[in-house]
Design a protein around this motif. Structure first.
Motif, PDB file in Angstrom:
ATOM      1  N   SER A  48       0.842  -1.195   0.000  1.00 32.38           N
ATOM      2  CA  SER A  48       0.000   0.000   0.000  1.00 32.38           C
ATOM      3  C   SER A  48       0.878   1.246   0.000  1.00 32.38           C
ATOM      4  O   SER A  48       2.056   1.195   0.348  1.00 32.38           O
TER       5      SER A  48
ATOM      6  N   VAL B 122      -1.752   7.086   6.631  1.00 36.66           N
ATOM      7  CA  VAL B 122      -2.910   6.842   5.776  1.00 36.66           C
ATOM      8  C   VAL B 122      -3.742   8.103   5.564  1.00 36.66           C
ATOM      9  O   VAL B 122      -4.167   8.412   4.442  1.00 36.66           O
TER      10      VAL B 122
ATOM     11  N   ILE C 173      -4.617  -1.520   3.935  1.00 33.09           N
ATOM     12  CA  ILE C 173      -3.220  -1.315   4.315  1.00 33.09           C
ATOM     13  C   ILE C 173      -2.454  -2.596   4.017  1.00 33.09           C
ATOM     14  O   ILE C 173      -2.932  -3.695   4.265  1.00 33.09           O
TER      15      ILE C 173
ATOM     16  N   ALA D  73      -3.963   3.240  11.123  1.00 34.25           N
ATOM     17  CA  ALA D  73      -4.448   3.203   9.731  1.00 34.25           C
ATOM     18  C   ALA D  73      -5.942   2.915   9.674  1.00 34.25           C
ATOM     19  O   ALA D  73      -6.674   3.522   8.884  1.00 34.25           O
TER      20      ALA D  73
ATOM     21  N   ALA E  44      -8.869   3.145   6.631  1.00 32.39           N
ATOM     22  CA  ALA E  44      -8.619   1.929   5.843  1.00 32.39           C
ATOM     23  C   ALA E  44      -9.758   0.933   6.059  1.00 32.39           C
ATOM     24  O   ALA E  44     -10.390   0.905   7.111  1.00 32.39           O
TER      25      ALA E  44
ATOM     26  N   ARG F 292     -13.698   6.583   3.205  1.00 29.55           N
ATOM     27  CA  ARG F 292     -13.046   6.200   4.456  1.00 29.55           C
ATOM     28  C   ARG F 292     -13.997   5.331   5.254  1.00 29.55           C
ATOM     29  O   ARG F 292     -15.161   5.674   5.416  1.00 29.55           O
TER      30      ARG F 292
END
Length: 528
Positions: free
Chosen positions: A93, A121, A141, A173, A178, A524
């Motif tokens: 990632s 992130v 991730i 993250a 993520a 998100r």
């Protein structure tokens, strides 16, 4: 008044229910009404008589981590009908990046003529949103990226302190948006991790409702053992599992997917949420360096190249991998997809066997020399899968469609190399070949595998279906004409039959042409 009204369409809503005639009204980026709409008043009305209308396709397995920043139009994907891509797959990632991961990511961004302006992130997702892409993005991730950030390319178990640092990075993250974690257990440094390490990190992800996607340790001789390991991780970490690009690799393994699909079914009966994705081709595509044994990669790229330049070690490597490659597919089925140097550009699109004949070398020496000369920045396409297996996986109720490709373009910086045609043709190919021609699955089932099913895996409650209050990601296509035109000989060709693609209520592809709209959103988790 509506912003957009699509009338007289044959609507496939994404549930796998049979299609029905109806209209779709859109306002402020949302679907407002579906069915017979009496008030035909809108800023734009599109009559799609004779055409099918369905949710925008969600590419559950993509590698467009940097491409939308290099070209916001996301050409090769949106022209297929893809309105959302999931990046960060196979353990790799764009964030979070620290230490060795930061150095690797810096080189990757420079290859796209970009600057690395992020580490975590949240910063990466902001940078992605600021590029104003034409389609939506969600991210996983990468476990390999996490491991590199803490341990570099060390081939060992993490210390208690290192494992805690990795868990903290995963926690942060997930809190920053993520959707889960991915592993690439074929690739270093992910290949250096044991099951216990992965389970511990997956337990953190599970607390946030994320899922675990995996490029397993083996898709060939050890396929069944790898599926068993994956299921065990799901069980021990109490996490939903996605087997990436499920396949049986190598002639000697053809037919094994029958057993692995039964393993998935049994796991589900035992209460473990296991699904998979698949691309509609019999050729794979990855880095040529992945052909090397795992131990060769220990310590990172420079150490790997040193080993290849040592004649004694090189001989040992060749003896280990040459018979394996000959058994899997032969060098006549191993093609070079890209190189970074001008010197070797002529190799792109040619088989290793052809290159070996032209250079009067042994094929294994061509492979190792190219890795050295290109400093490992060389890609391959390998024909090593059985069409019957592809059909079996596509027809499984537990599979969804993923391209395993990137958002490319036949112009500019994203036109380099001789890529796999899946970058341009995956979704139309499913509709044309596996629905219309081979009748492997129904049209409605194919759409489910591209829309509501991946949305369910992601936990997206506002995409993947044609119904009121959903985001207006919509595809209009001509089922009689839809087809992929990208081939292995000419891979940079857009599909046909995708008439309109609407992203967040805005027409982004019209009559097969990009409108230059750029209204994609970075999604998100838990904030959509």
């Amino acid at each position: 008044m509506f912003d957009l009204l699509i009338i007289n369409g044959k609507i496939i809503d994404g549930t796998s229910n049979p299609w029905f005639y109806g209209d779709i009204a859109v306002k402020d980026g949302k679907i407002i009404q579906v069915g017979f709409i009496k008030e035909k008043k809108a800023k734009r009305i599109i009559d799609v008589s004779g055409l099918f209308v369905c949710p925008g396709f969600i590419d559950i397995h993509s590698h467009s981590d940097l491409e939308p920043m290099a070209n916001y139009r996301c050409e090769s994907k949106v022209r297929q009908g893809v309105t959302t891509e999931v990046v960060g797959n196979c353990g790799d990632s764009a964030a979070p990046v620290f230490g060795q991961a930061y150095e690797d990511q810096k080189k990757a961004t420079e290859e796209y003529e970009l600057k690395l302006t992020w580490q975590i992130v949240a910063q990466y997702l902001d940078a992605l949103q600021n590029s104003k892409p034409s389609i939506n993005y969600a991210m996983l991730i990468g476990h390999g990226t996490i491991r590199k950030s803490v341990m570099g390319y060390d081939n060992r178990k993490p210390t208690a302190d290192e494992l805690e640092k990795m868990k903290e990075l995963v926690k942060q993250a997930m809190e920053e948006g993520a959707f889960g974690i991915s592993t690439g257990l074929l690739y270093p440094p992910g290949s250096f991790a044991d099951v216990e390490e992965i389970i511990e990190l997956c337990k953190v992800v599970a607390k946030y409702g994320g899922y675990y996607a995996t490029h397993m340790r083996s898709e060939g001789d050890w396929l069944e053992q790898s599926v068993a390991e994956t299921i065990e991780i799901g069980k021990q970490a109490n996490i939903s599992v996605q087997i990436s690009h499920h396949k049986a690799f190598g002639k000697q393994n053809y037919g094994k997917v029958e057993k692995t699909l039964r393993m998935i079914e049994q796991a589900r009966k035992n209460g473990i949420d296991v699904t998979c994705d698949v691309y509609p081709y019999t050729a794979t595509s990855t880095s040529l360096a992945s052909i090397l044994p795992s131990w060769v990669h220990e310590g990172g790229k420079e150490k790997m190249l040193e080993r290849l330049k040592n004649n004694e070690i090189r001989r040992k490597i060749a003896e280990q991998i040459d018979p394996v490659q000959r058994r899997i597919s032969g060098y006549e089925n191993l093609y070079i997809s890209y190189v970074s140097s001008d010197k070797n550009k002529w190799c792109e699109g040619k088989s290793v066997q052809q290159i070996a004949h032209q250079l009067n070398k042994e094929p294994i020496d061509v492979v190792l020399d190219l890795i050295i000369e290109e400093k490992a920045h060389v890609g391959m396409i390998r024909f090593a899968m059985d069409e019957e297996d592809v059909k079996k996986v596509i027809s499984s109720p537990y599979s969804m469609i993923g391209s395993d490709g990137s958002a490319l373009a036949p112009y500019g910086i994203l036109s380099k190399g001789h890529p796999h045609p899946r970058n341009y043709g995956t979704f139309p190919r499913v509709l044309a070949r596996y629905v219309r021609e081979l009748e492997v699955i129904s049209l409605e089932e194919a759409i489910r595998k591209m829309t509501s099913f991946p949305a369910q895996r992601l936990g997206l409650s506002d995409r993947g279906l044609i119904k009121p209050n959903m985001a207006a990601d919509i595809v209009v296509f001509d089922f009689d004409k839809v087809k992929d035109t990208a081939t292995h000989e000419e891979p940079k060709r857009y599909p046909e039959g995708i008439e309109y693609v609407i992203v967040n209520g805005v027409i982004t592809v019209e009559k097969g042409e990009h409108t230059d709209a750029r209204v994609g959103k970075v999604l998100r988790k838990n904030s959509n």
